[in-house]
Design a protein around this motif. Structure first.
Motif, PDB file in Angstrom:
ATOM      1  N   ASP A  53       1.637  -0.922   9.502  1.00 23.37           N
ATOM      2  CA  ASP A  53       1.192  -1.407   7.931  1.00 23.37           C
ATOM      3  C   ASP A  53       3.233  -2.742   8.544  1.00 23.37           C
ATOM      4  O   ASP A  53       2.405  -3.476   7.661  1.00 23.37           O
ATOM      5  N   GLN A  71       1.821  -6.493   8.664  1.00 23.71           N
ATOM      6  CA  GLN A  71       2.331  -7.535   7.183  1.00 23.71           C
ATOM      7  C   GLN A  71       2.615  -8.626   7.708  1.00 23.71           C
ATOM      8  O   GLN A  71       3.179  -9.543   7.467  1.00 23.71           O
ATOM      9  N   GLN A  99       0.679  -0.844   0.092  1.00 25.24           N
ATOM     10  CA  GLN A  99      -0.183  -0.296   0.421  1.00 25.24           C
ATOM     11  C   GLN A  99       0.608   1.089   0.134  1.00 25.24           C
ATOM     12  O   GLN A  99       2.118   0.788   1.048  1.00 25.24           O
ATOM     13  N   THR A 129       1.784   4.420   1.233  1.00 27.82           N
ATOM     14  CA  THR A 129       2.464   5.190   2.536  1.00 27.82           C
ATOM     15  C   THR A 129       2.725   6.507   2.781  1.00 27.82           C
ATOM     16  O   THR A 129       3.408   7.161   3.352  1.00 27.82           O
ATOM     17  N   TRP A 157      -3.303   2.101  12.224  1.00 22.31           N
ATOM     18  CA  TRP A 157      -3.097   2.022  10.798  1.00 22.31           C
ATOM     19  C   TRP A 157      -4.663   1.694  11.117  1.00 22.31           C
ATOM     20  O   TRP A 157      -5.416   2.343   9.471  1.00 22.31           O
TER      21      TRP A 157
END
Length: 116
Positions: A49, A53, A29, A31, A111
């Protein structure tokens, strides 16, 4: 019978590869900070993020919606940051409690709360 066994092994192998990620660049994604984000918010978003992950993507998918667990791509529209943090810390449904703790759980909750 051999074809059925071969099919099951192939599906299991593909499931394993999907659960472990695969480094697919398309699922990353963006950021890039917006004008409203401060450096601290950007760092927290990046940490959220990255932690997602590492600890969550194997079940929820690297893109927040391609895993076997519930989709999280719009979770912020359904739950507040505090509610998401509570789910991360205490578990819900098939999700176990304590996958992330402390500041890590807070960063991911923050987030995810922005995903609307």
């Amino acid at each position: 019978m051999k074809k059925l066994l071969y099919g099951i092994v192939c599906v299991a192998f593909l499931g394993f590869l999907t659960a472990c990620g695969g480094g697919d660049d398309e699922t990353e994604q963006d950021t890039t900070p917006t004008e409203k984000q401060t450096t601290e918010e950007t760092a927290e978003a990046g940490a959220g993020d990255e932690l997602f992950q590492q600890s969550c993507a194997s079940c929820h998918g690297g893109d927040l919606k391609s895993g076997g667990a519930p989709d999280l791509d719009k979770i912020g529209a359904k739950y507040s940051k505090d509610e998401i943090l509570g789910i991360i810390e205490n578990g819900k449904g098939g999700m176990p409690a304590g996958v992330l703790k402390g500041e890590d759980a807070d960063a991911v909750a923050s987030w995810l709360s922005e995903k609307k």
